[in-house]
Write a protein that holds these residues in place. Structure first.
Motif, PDB file in Angstrom:
ATOM      1  N   GLY A  67       0.819  -1.214   0.000  1.00  0.00           N
ATOM      2  CA  GLY A  67       0.000   0.000   0.000  1.00  0.00           C
ATOM      3  C   GLY A  67       0.850   1.260   0.000  1.00  0.00           C
ATOM      4  O   GLY A  67       0.506   2.250  -0.657  1.00  0.00           O
ATOM      5  N   ALA A  68       1.972   1.221   0.730  1.00  0.00           N
ATOM      6  CA  ALA A  68       2.874   2.379   0.728  1.00  0.00           C
ATOM      7  C   ALA A  68       3.449   2.610  -0.666  1.00  0.00           C
ATOM      8  O   ALA A  68       3.571   3.754  -1.125  1.00  0.00           O
ATOM      9  N   MET A  69       3.776   1.535  -1.383  1.00  0.00           N
ATOM     10  CA  MET A  69       4.288   1.682  -2.751  1.00  0.00           C
ATOM     11  C   MET A  69       3.216   2.226  -3.693  1.00  0.00           C
ATOM     12  O   MET A  69       3.484   3.100  -4.527  1.00  0.00           O
ATOM     13  N   ARG A  70       2.015   1.731  -3.546  1.00  0.00           N
ATOM     14  CA  ARG A  70       0.936   2.206  -4.425  1.00  0.00           C
ATOM     15  C   ARG A  70       0.610   3.672  -4.145  1.00  0.00           C
ATOM     16  O   ARG A  70       0.282   4.430  -5.060  1.00  0.00           O
ATOM     17  N   LEU A  71       0.712   4.095  -2.904  1.00  0.00           N
ATOM     18  CA  LEU A  71       0.500   5.506  -2.577  1.00  0.00           C
ATOM     19  C   LEU A  71       1.595   6.364  -3.202  1.00  0.00           C
ATOM     20  O   LEU A  71       1.325   7.433  -3.759  1.00  0.00           O
ATOM     21  N   GLN A  72       2.826   5.907  -3.154  1.00  0.00           N
ATOM     22  CA  GLN A  72       3.944   6.645  -3.736  1.00  0.00           C
ATOM     23  C   GLN A  72       3.811   6.772  -5.253  1.00  0.00           C
ATOM     24  O   GLN A  72       4.156   7.802  -5.838  1.00  0.00           O
ATOM     25  N   LEU A  73       3.275   5.725  -5.910  1.00  0.00           N
ATOM     26  CA  LEU A  73       3.188   5.719  -7.373  1.00  0.00           C
ATOM     27  C   LEU A  73       1.857   6.229  -7.894  1.00  0.00           C
ATOM     28  O   LEU A  73       1.638   6.241  -9.113  1.00  0.00           O
ATOM     29  N   ALA A  74       0.972   6.674  -7.015  1.00  0.00           N
ATOM     30  CA  ALA A  74      -0.331   7.148  -7.470  1.00  0.00           C
ATOM     31  C   ALA A  74      -0.218   8.423  -8.297  1.00  0.00           C
ATOM     32  O   ALA A  74      -1.055   8.688  -9.166  1.00  0.00           O
ATOM     33  N   PHE A  75       0.812   9.212  -8.063  1.00  0.00           N
ATOM     34  CA  PHE A  75       1.001  10.469  -8.787  1.00  0.00           C
ATOM     35  C   PHE A  75       2.447  10.546  -9.265  1.00  0.00           C
ATOM     36  O   PHE A  75       3.358  10.101  -8.573  1.00  0.00           O
ATOM     37  N   MET A  81       8.312   9.464  -0.110  1.00  0.00           N
ATOM     38  CA  MET A  81       9.488   8.759   0.407  1.00  0.00           C
ATOM     39  C   MET A  81      10.601   8.891  -0.616  1.00  0.00           C
ATOM     40  O   MET A  81      10.365   9.110  -1.806  1.00  0.00           O
ATOM     41  N   GLY A  82      11.825   8.745  -0.141  1.00  0.00           N
ATOM     42  CA  GLY A  82      12.969   8.819  -1.028  1.00  0.00           C
ATOM     43  C   GLY A  82      13.272   7.477  -1.659  1.00  0.00           C
ATOM     44  O   GLY A  82      12.692   6.445  -1.293  1.00  0.00           O
ATOM     45  N   PRO A  83      14.204   7.444  -2.615  1.00  0.00           N
ATOM     46  CA  PRO A  83      14.529   6.181  -3.287  1.00  0.00           C
ATOM     47  C   PRO A  83      15.099   5.128  -2.346  1.00  0.00           C
ATOM     48  O   PRO A  83      14.863   3.934  -2.531  1.00  0.00           O
ATOM     49  N   ASP A  84      15.845   5.550  -1.308  1.00  0.00           N
ATOM     50  CA  ASP A  84      16.432   4.575  -0.392  1.00  0.00           C
ATOM     51  C   ASP A  84      15.351   3.834   0.390  1.00  0.00           C
ATOM     52  O   ASP A  84      15.358   2.593   0.469  1.00  0.00           O
ATOM     53  N   LEU A  85      14.404   4.570   0.952  1.00  0.00           N
ATOM     54  CA  LEU A  85      13.319   3.929   1.698  1.00  0.00           C
ATOM     55  C   LEU A  85      12.451   3.096   0.766  1.00  0.00           C
ATOM     56  O   LEU A  85      12.021   1.995   1.131  1.00  0.00           O
ATOM     57  N   LEU A 464       3.346  -2.601 -20.934  1.00  0.00           N
ATOM     58  CA  LEU A 464       3.519  -2.529 -22.386  1.00  0.00           C
ATOM     59  C   LEU A 464       3.824  -1.106 -22.844  1.00  0.00           C
ATOM     60  O   LEU A 464       4.414  -0.915 -23.915  1.00  0.00           O
ATOM     61  N   ARG A 465       3.458  -0.129 -22.048  1.00  0.00           N
ATOM     62  CA  ARG A 465       3.807   1.265 -22.360  1.00  0.00           C
ATOM     63  C   ARG A 465       5.210   1.627 -21.875  1.00  0.00           C
ATOM     64  O   ARG A 465       5.621   2.779 -22.019  1.00  0.00           O
ATOM     65  N   GLY A 466       5.904   0.665 -21.272  1.00  0.00           N
ATOM     66  CA  GLY A 466       7.303   0.870 -20.955  1.00  0.00           C
ATOM     67  C   GLY A 466       7.628   1.227 -19.533  1.00  0.00           C
ATOM     68  O   GLY A 466       8.790   1.537 -19.236  1.00  0.00           O
ATOM     69  N   MET A 467       6.669   1.175 -18.597  1.00  0.00           N
ATOM     70  CA  MET A 467       6.991   1.537 -17.219  1.00  0.00           C
ATOM     71  C   MET A 467       7.854   0.437 -16.588  1.00  0.00           C
ATOM     72  O   MET A 467       7.440  -0.711 -16.477  1.00  0.00           O
ATOM     73  N   PRO A 468       9.070   0.768 -16.157  1.00  0.00           N
ATOM     74  CA  PRO A 468       9.949  -0.254 -15.569  1.00  0.00           C
ATOM     75  C   PRO A 468       9.560  -0.575 -14.133  1.00  0.00           C
ATOM     76  O   PRO A 468       8.915   0.227 -13.444  1.00  0.00           O
ATOM     77  N   ARG A 469       9.979  -1.757 -13.674  1.00  0.00           N
ATOM     78  CA  ARG A 469       9.793  -2.136 -12.276  1.00  0.00           C
ATOM     79  C   ARG A 469      10.790  -1.388 -11.405  1.00  0.00           C
ATOM     80  O   ARG A 469      11.796  -0.871 -11.873  1.00  0.00           O
ATOM     81  N   ARG A 470      10.508  -1.364 -10.127  1.00  0.00           N
ATOM     82  CA  ARG A 470      11.451  -0.908  -9.105  1.00  0.00           C
ATOM     83  C   ARG A 470      11.881   0.539  -9.298  1.00  0.00           C
ATOM     84  O   ARG A 470      13.040   0.881  -9.064  1.00  0.00           O
ATOM     85  N   VAL A 471      10.971   1.398  -9.747  1.00  0.00           N
ATOM     86  CA  VAL A 471      11.248   2.840  -9.779  1.00  0.00           C
ATOM     87  C   VAL A 471      10.332   3.504  -8.759  1.00  0.00           C
ATOM     88  O   VAL A 471       9.161   3.156  -8.633  1.00  0.00           O
ATOM     89  N   TYR A 472      10.865   4.460  -8.013  1.00  0.00           N
ATOM     90  CA  TYR A 472      10.083   5.046  -6.918  1.00  0.00           C
ATOM     91  C   TYR A 472       9.221   6.206  -7.382  1.00  0.00           C
ATOM     92  O   TYR A 472       8.315   6.634  -6.666  1.00  0.00           O
ATOM     93  N   THR A 473       9.477   6.731  -8.586  1.00  0.00           N
ATOM     94  CA  THR A 473       8.613   7.759  -9.165  1.00  0.00           C
ATOM     95  C   THR A 473       8.815   7.750 -10.675  1.00  0.00           C
ATOM     96  O   THR A 473       9.625   6.963 -11.198  1.00  0.00           O
TER      97      THR A 473
END
Length: 648
Positions: A67-75, A81-85, A464-473
């Motif tokens: 849920g914390a990841m989905r909140l970070q990627l909602a916008f 949060m920073g990339p380290d966290l 398929l639109r190219g969004m990579p995994r493991r990016v924080y924003t």
């Protein structure tokens, strides 16, 4: 008149004997009372419940991290949060889900609680080892969360690839904590695997020959053998990583003769069979529930068993499809592409057997069956996308994008979590003695199914639109904003479904309808025991006359008598036909497995900081093991009386 009175007297005497027998068995099989008794418990139902509750708590924790990841990627360009966290959170999410929830719940928890009941014995083989395995699992999970809360959680992904996880690129103790968590969980899983294999092959009820073993038990046996062959691979790879980081070995350093890809080969030798270690128990659950609610024997018993075994074999032949982007030879790519597609055959065979069972039976739609129907829908989608990523050209295009994230969530949640919630609803009456609410169960399933598809299906598109995994924003103009917001909204519904399930559990524990021994009128042997089971499981060890023992029982079905009631004694049977072979005494409750787990934990955690901790800790561990196996005076005296130690 005198004959009738004599008959009544005989019945009364028989009933009194049954009550007296139950009291004797309860006295010898019950767990020790009090606070200290909690740490001495070794019975499989006690340890099994602890496994279930602990693994589900880890599932909730991993879900909150998601849920914390989905909140970070909602916008886009959000910086909650920073990339380290974020790196720590997504690593912890994957690590906890795979190592602390999926395998412990689907294999260890369900096996420990259900398998002895389903094969008709009074306890699992090696009960003290069983208790030790639970404490090691618990302490490993607590250890990795302790590191996370002090900002030292793993941050290199749940797979911790080298060289990213090497000391040069990952200073500190984060990768070390991950490596030792692997050792914790895999030692625990290996212990349970040995227990399950011995329990099923040597402690089955008389008459339960190999062709009468329940499908669920077959699934857990196949999984146990997969654990025995797969887990050493990841233990070796994680230990080699820890040695590279703490003892300056060079296993994965190409400059000194090491090999970076060696880590991936060792890890995925375990990692892909692990997918089926999670999936096979799910399919075994589906076979059990479908038979119970279709009101008939499962169609194609032999085909289902052979499909489980075939899946277990083929799973070890396709690990390299995780490595198509590493530059391996094309001949290898062709082989592993074929193997990756071939494994769909046994899965498809099982689906057709389930459909045949449903179509030829009289289906009753209760909460467990709703979860099975959801499994059909979700898992088939995951299987279809699996065919895509098994193809090298497609895999190279979608590798490390959210398309892969969508695929494995459809496979793992569809193939494991949906059957798991069905299992919760199905066996909840057996474990607690009370029924879950059908109305709340249906709404929980509906919210979970809708929320899951809203969350994960758009990931195919954004991948398929190219969004990579493991990016924080991600950038504002990337075109991924709307789909990520839809995914985050779906997570809310998904979370609501899990929350409603928890409300249902808490409510039912207090006010649920009393279940009775067999509320579903199912045919499995576990429903012959009380709900919840007594400390001794069965008053008399049952015998088996068919694949569904309760449905196939004769009116004069015999039971096993003559076991001693002053010790924890069980019947041993032959592997093939389950003919009675002898009797065996189970060890009683003791605190030594807990002490051994504490010492082992201190060794593992200490080795993160000082390798010498392994040598120092071996001394108290040896003392704990001596105490573990040292017989009490009562046990020694009893064995002498029975001539166990006397030479012939």
């Amino acid at each position: 008149m005198s004959e009738q009175r004599a008959e009544l007297i005989e019945i009364d005497v028989s009933a009194e004997r049954e009550v007296a027998l139950a009291a004797e068995l309860e006295e010898i099989w019950q767990e020790p009372p009090g606070f200290l008794g909690w740490f001495k418990a070794v019975h499989h139902t006690t340890i099994g419940k602890r496994y279930i509750v602990t693994a589900f708590c880890f599932f909730l924790a991993a879900g909150l991290l998601a849920g914390a990841m989905r909140l970070q990627l909602a916008f886009p360009e959000l910086h909650l949060m920073g990339p380290d966290l974020y790196n720590q959170i997504f690593t912890m999410h994957g690590t906890v889900m795979m190592f602390l929830f999926a395998v412990p719940m689907m294999f260890e928890a369900l096996s420990v609680y259900l398998v002895p009941l389903m094969v008709g014995t009074r306890n699992i083989a090696f009960p003290r080892l069983n208790a030790f395995s639970y404490y090691l699992f618990l302490f490993g999970g607590l250890m990795v969360f302790a590191f996370f809360f002090v900002n030292s959680g793993p941050d290199r992904g749940w797979f911790s690839y080298v060289p990213l996880a090497s000391l040069r690129y990952a200073p500190g103790k984060r990768a070390d904590a991950w490596a030792q968590l692997i050792t914790f969980t895999e030692v625990s899983a290996l212990s349970v695997a040995v227990e399950i294999v011995v329990t099923v092959f040597k402690l089955r009820a008389p008459g339960m020959s190999l062709n009468r073993i329940p499908i669920f038990v077959w699934g857990q046996v196949v999984t146990a053998f997969m654990v025995i062959f797969a887990m050493p691979g990841v233990v070796v790879s994680s230990t080699m990583l820890l040695l590279d980081r703490t003892c300056s070995t060079q296993f994965f350093n190409p400059a000194n003769g090491g090999d970076v890809l060696l880590f991936q080969h060792l890890f995925w030798w375990f990692g892909h069979p692990e997918v089926y270690i999670i999936f096979i128990p799910g399919t075994a659950i589906v076979s059990t529930i479908v038979a119970a609610f279709a009101r008939r024997h499962v169609f194609g018993y032999l085909a289902l068993v052979l499909s489980l075994i075939a899946t277990g074999f083929i799973a070890f032949g396709l690990w390299v499809h995780h490595m198509f982007a590493t530059g391996i030879p094309q001949m290898s790519e062709s082989f592993f592409t074929a193997a990756s597609m071939m494994i769909a055959i046994p899965a498809g065979t099982q689906i057709f057997c389930w459909l045949a069972t449903i179509c030829t039976g009289k289906v009753i739609l209760k909460t467990p069956m709703w979860w099975v129907l959801g499994f059909f829908f979700v898992f088939v989608i995951g299987g279809m996308t699996g065919i895509y990523v098994a193809s090298v050209p497609v895999d190279l295009q979608v590798h490390d994008t959210y398309f892969v994230v969508a695929h494995f969530h459809y496979v793992l949640i569809g193939g494991a979590v949906f059957p798991l919630f069905g299992a919760f609803a199905y066996w909840f009456p057996k474990i607690t003695g009370r029924m879950l609410s059908e109305r709340l169960g249906f709404w929980s399933f509906s919210l979970f199914l809708i929320g899951f598809n809203i969350t994960f299906f758009p990931m195919h598109l954004v991948g398929l639109r190219g969004m990579p995994r493991r990016v924080y924003t991600y950038p504002l103009n990337a075109g991924w904003r709307l789909l990520n917001q839809v995914e985050s909204a779906g997570y809310i519904l998904l979370f609501a479904g899990v929350l409603l399930f928890l409300i249902n559990v808490v409510r039912s524990l207090r006010h649920g309808q009393i279940a009775g021994p067999n509320p579903w009128d199912a045919g499995g042997l576990e429903w012959a025991a009380a709900s919840p089971p007594r400390s001794y499981n069965f008053l008399h060890i049952p015998t088996v006359n068919g694949r569904e023992p309760l449905w196939d029982a004769r009116p004069d079905q015999p039971v096993v008598i003559g076991l001693h009631t002053d010790v924890r004694e069980v019947v041993t049977t032959r592997i093939m036909d389950a003919e009675p072979e002898g009797r065996d005494e189970m060890p009683g409750p003791t605190i030594w497995p807990f002490i051994a787990a504490v010492v082992t934990t201190a060794m593992f955690v200490g080795s993160i900081f000082r390798p010498l901790a392994i040598g120092i800790g071996s001394v108290p561990l040896a003392i704990a093991l001596i105490g573990w196996f040292w017989p009490t005076r009562e046990e020694s005296s009893r064995r002498r009386r029975r001539d166990i130690w006397q030479q012939e």
